[in-house]
Scaffold this active site. Structure first.
Site, PDB file in Angstrom:
ATOM      1  N   ILE A  14       0.929  -1.109  -0.018  1.00  0.00           N
ATOM      2  CA  ILE A  14       0.008  -0.100  -0.076  1.00  0.00           C
ATOM      3  C   ILE A  14       0.845   1.121   0.040  1.00  0.00           C
ATOM      4  CG2 ILE A  14      -1.807   1.070   1.285  1.00  0.00           C
ATOM      5  CD1 ILE A  14      -2.460  -1.410   2.314  1.00  0.00           C
ATOM      6  N   GLY A  38       8.562  -5.020   2.606  1.00  0.00           N
ATOM      7  CA  GLY A  38       8.425  -4.102   1.460  1.00  0.00           C
ATOM      8  C   GLY A  38       9.373  -4.682   0.385  1.00  0.00           C
ATOM      9  N   SER A 118      -6.669  -0.877  11.280  1.00  0.00           N
ATOM     10  CA  SER A 118      -7.275  -1.963  10.560  1.00  0.00           C
ATOM     11  C   SER A 118      -8.712  -2.397  11.258  1.00  0.00           C
ATOM     12  CB  SER A 118      -6.443  -3.281  11.202  1.00  0.00           C
ATOM     13  OG  SER A 118      -7.134  -4.354  10.648  1.00  0.00           O
ATOM     14  N   TYR A 142      -2.457  -8.523  16.475  1.00  0.00           N
ATOM     15  CA  TYR A 142      -2.438  -7.630  15.371  1.00  0.00           C
ATOM     16  C   TYR A 142      -3.549  -6.575  15.797  1.00  0.00           C
ATOM     17  CZ  TYR A 142      -2.845  -5.340  10.864  1.00  0.00           C
ATOM     18  OH  TYR A 142      -2.860  -4.786   9.830  1.00  0.00           O
ATOM     19  N   ASN A 171     -10.474  -4.972   3.776  1.00  0.00           N
ATOM     20  CA  ASN A 171      -9.358  -6.064   3.110  1.00  0.00           C
ATOM     21  C   ASN A 171      -8.857  -5.123   1.878  1.00  0.00           C
ATOM     22  OD1 ASN A 171     -10.439  -7.648   5.215  1.00  0.00           O
ATOM     23  ND2 ASN A 171      -9.118  -8.965   4.466  1.00  0.00           N
ATOM     24  N   ARG A 271      -8.492 -20.598  10.510  1.00  0.00           N
ATOM     25  CA  ARG A 271      -7.618 -19.891  11.290  1.00  0.00           C
ATOM     26  C   ARG A 271      -7.708 -19.282  12.513  1.00  0.00           C
ATOM     27  NH1 ARG A 271      -5.224 -15.752   6.887  1.00  0.00           N
ATOM     28  NH2 ARG A 271      -3.610 -17.159   5.799  1.00  0.00           N
ATOM     29  N   ASP A 274      -9.602 -15.815  13.325  1.00  0.00           N
ATOM     30  CA  ASP A 274     -10.220 -15.201  11.968  1.00  0.00           C
ATOM     31  C   ASP A 274     -11.633 -14.742  12.375  1.00  0.00           C
ATOM     32  OD1 ASP A 274      -9.514 -15.254   9.200  1.00  0.00           O
ATOM     33  OD2 ASP A 274     -11.216 -16.577   8.728  1.00  0.00           O
TER      34      ASP A 274
HETATM   35  C1  UD1 Z   1      -7.386  -9.171   8.360  1.00  0.00           C
HETATM   36  C2  UD1 Z   1      -7.918  -7.738   8.696  1.00  0.00           C
HETATM   37  C3  UD1 Z   1      -7.396  -6.701   7.727  1.00  0.00           C
HETATM   38  C4  UD1 Z   1      -5.836  -6.651   8.097  1.00  0.00           C
HETATM   39  C5  UD1 Z   1      -5.472  -7.996   7.759  1.00  0.00           C
HETATM   40  C6  UD1 Z   1      -4.068  -7.919   7.801  1.00  0.00           C
HETATM   41  C7  UD1 Z   1     -10.201  -8.503   9.512  1.00  0.00           C
HETATM   42  C8  UD1 Z   1     -11.836  -8.559   9.031  1.00  0.00           C
HETATM   43  N1  UD1 Z   1      -9.631  -8.142   8.425  1.00  0.00           N
HETATM   44  O1  UD1 Z   1      -7.383  -9.617   7.244  1.00  0.00           O
HETATM   45  O2  UD1 Z   1      -8.127  -5.367   8.074  1.00  0.00           O
HETATM   46  O3  UD1 Z   1      -5.536  -5.562   7.420  1.00  0.00           O
HETATM   47  O4  UD1 Z   1      -5.709  -8.798   8.514  1.00  0.00           O
HETATM   48  O5  UD1 Z   1      -3.428  -9.232   7.550  1.00  0.00           O
HETATM   49  O6  UD1 Z   1      -9.791  -8.735  10.490  1.00  0.00           O
HETATM   50  N2  UD1 Z   1      -8.180 -17.238   3.316  1.00  0.00           N
HETATM   51  C9  UD1 Z   1      -8.590 -18.356   3.013  1.00  0.00           C
HETATM   52  N3  UD1 Z   1      -7.451 -18.992   2.131  1.00  0.00           N
HETATM   53  C10 UD1 Z   1      -6.134 -18.402   2.218  1.00  0.00           C
HETATM   54  C11 UD1 Z   1      -5.776 -17.086   2.734  1.00  0.00           C
HETATM   55  C12 UD1 Z   1      -7.113 -16.556   3.397  1.00  0.00           C
HETATM   56  O7  UD1 Z   1      -9.457 -18.963   3.097  1.00  0.00           O
HETATM   57  O8  UD1 Z   1      -5.274 -19.110   1.484  1.00  0.00           O
HETATM   58  C13 UD1 Z   1      -9.166 -16.737   4.203  1.00  0.00           C
HETATM   59  C14 UD1 Z   1      -8.709 -16.149   5.642  1.00  0.00           C
HETATM   60  O9  UD1 Z   1      -9.238 -17.439   6.650  1.00  0.00           O
HETATM   61  C15 UD1 Z   1      -9.690 -14.742   5.948  1.00  0.00           C
HETATM   62  C16 UD1 Z   1     -10.123 -14.409   4.599  1.00  0.00           C
HETATM   63  O10 UD1 Z   1      -9.519 -15.297   3.708  1.00  0.00           O
HETATM   64  O11 UD1 Z   1     -11.013 -15.558   6.512  1.00  0.00           O
HETATM   65  C17 UD1 Z   1      -9.133 -13.038   4.224  1.00  0.00           C
HETATM   66  O12 UD1 Z   1      -7.805 -13.510   4.828  1.00  0.00           O
HETATM   67  P1  UD1 Z   1      -6.604 -12.534   4.756  1.00  0.00           P
HETATM   68  O13 UD1 Z   1      -6.477 -11.798   3.291  1.00  0.00           O
HETATM   69  O14 UD1 Z   1      -5.299 -12.864   5.333  1.00  0.00           O
HETATM   70  O15 UD1 Z   1      -7.023 -11.457   5.709  1.00  0.00           O
HETATM   71  P2  UD1 Z   1      -7.989 -10.936   6.907  1.00  0.00           P
HETATM   72  O16 UD1 Z   1      -7.444 -11.955   7.985  1.00  0.00           O
HETATM   73  O17 UD1 Z   1      -9.541 -10.904   6.848  1.00  0.00           O
END
Ligand code: UD1
Length: 310
Positions: A14, A38, A118, A142, A171, A271, A274
């Site tokens: 970002i 980065g 966040s 976090y 996100n 996770r 989550d």
């Molecule tokens: C969280 C925060 C976000 C923050 C980020 C930092 C929330 C709602 N969001 O993002 O504001 O900037 O952390 O990392 O708390 N997933 C899969 N398969 C994968 C990878 C991820 O199913 O291979 C799922 C994860 O379990 C999650 C979703 O996708 O439910 C999004 O995951 P991710 O992109 O890692 O971000 P968050 O944990 O939601």
């Protein structure tokens, strides 16, 4: 004389887009980055000063903030799972940096700091969409560290008049998001698997929802947050789209945009920490920043995959 801005974490996903946005506005930019996540190549072709160092060290932050008008603080290790695995390092990266930059702002008399916070702060509070006046319910180190940063900024506003805007990103996705770690943002991982012809992994049932916001919209929020008059000196604003999608639907949308089959999904346990559902109320950002997302999920995904915008 053109003003100088400090972008902490400017070598990151970002951060490098924020640098680009500031340069396009005609600002001078100094980047402070330890390049732990980065990359220097994210700044290729961008005419900015680059300092390599750890913003959590007060002397480094202070040196980087000399002669600066505004600070954009995007220095973090943005990962919920990583913060469980390495809580002390996470505190250093995601909270000490904020304290150290506040001290640097005080030392140099800098008026405004824009903080990348966040949506994780809301945790699993059942009410949707998530609004800034809801009680925080952090459920990971976090999220705790980001919340502590916001609290420290509120104290700095009282103590010495530092103006700040904490942008609670939902996100964020877009070009240059790094898929190299298992903790990387889900869209960067999905895009890589799609490219490699691999099937996706879903944590949990894949029905958890997220509000995905394209990085260029996040840049516009940062630029506005640095310049608009503030109704109170330490503002907290959600930055999302105000719409959410399940992770299963996200994969299906990505495949549709890329013209590929969805393939057989692979499921793993959910996770730790989550959040189940996440969707932003962006009313306050609309009111205070004039923020309105300009990219739909499909448009942003196409740009992320390197296709022309649909
Ligand atoms: C969280 C925060 C976000 C923050 C980020 C930092 C929330 C709602 N969001 O993002 O504001 O900037 O952390 O990392 O708390 N997933 C899969 N398969 C994968 C990878 C991820 O199913 O291979 C799922 C994860 O379990 C999650 C979703 O996708 O439910 C999004 O995951 P991710 O992109 O890692 O971000 P968050 O944990 O939601």
């Amino acid at each position: 004389m053109i003003g100088l801005d400090l972008v902490v974490g400017g070598g990151g996903f970002i951060g490098s887009h924020v640098v680009e946005g500031l340069l396009a506005e005609g600002r001078q930019v100094r980047v402070l980055d330890d390049f732990s996540t980065g990359h220097a190549h994210n700044l290729d072709g961008l005419d900015c000063q680059v300092m390599e160092g750890d913003a959590a060290e007060e002397s480094t932050a202070r040196a980087a903030a000399a002669d600066v008008e505004r600070i954009f603080h995007l220095g973090a290790r943005p990962s919920v799972p990583w913060s469980f695995e390495f809580p002390e390092l996470a505190e250093q990266a995601n909270y000490q940096t904020t304290l150290s930059l506040i001290a640097a702002a005080q030392h140099h008399g800098i008026r405004r700091l824009v903080f990348s916070s966040s949506s994780a702060i809301y945790g699993d509070a059942p009410k949707l969409p998530k609004a800034e006046n809801m009680q925080p319910a952090p459920q990971s180190p976090y999220a705790e560290h980001k919340l502590q940063g916001e609290v420290a900024l509120a104290a700095a506003a009282k103590d010495f008049g530092l103006e700040s805007v904490s942008l609670r990103y939902f996100n964020v996705f877009g070009p240059r998001q790094d898929p190299s770690s298992p903790y990387s943002g889900v869209i960067s991982l999905f895009a890589r698997w799609l490219h490699e012809g691999k099937n996706p992994t879903f944590y949990g049932d894949g029905l958890q929802t997220r509000d995905f916001v394209f990085v260029k919209d996040v840049v516009r929020a940062n630029l506005a947050a640095a310049s608009v008059p503030l109704s109170t000196p330490a503002r907290i604003l959600n930055i999302g789209c105000g719409r959410s999608v399940s992770i299963l639907d996200l994969w299906a949308t990505l495949c549709r945009v890329a013209g590929k089959e969805t393939g057989e999904p692979h499921f793993l346990p959910a996770r730790q920490g989550d959040v189940r559902h996440s969707c932003a109320s962006i009313a306050r950002a609309q009111q205070e920043l004039g923020f309105q997302p300009q990219f739909t999920l499909e448009q942003g995904l196409a740009l992320t995959l390197g296709f022309p915008q649909p």
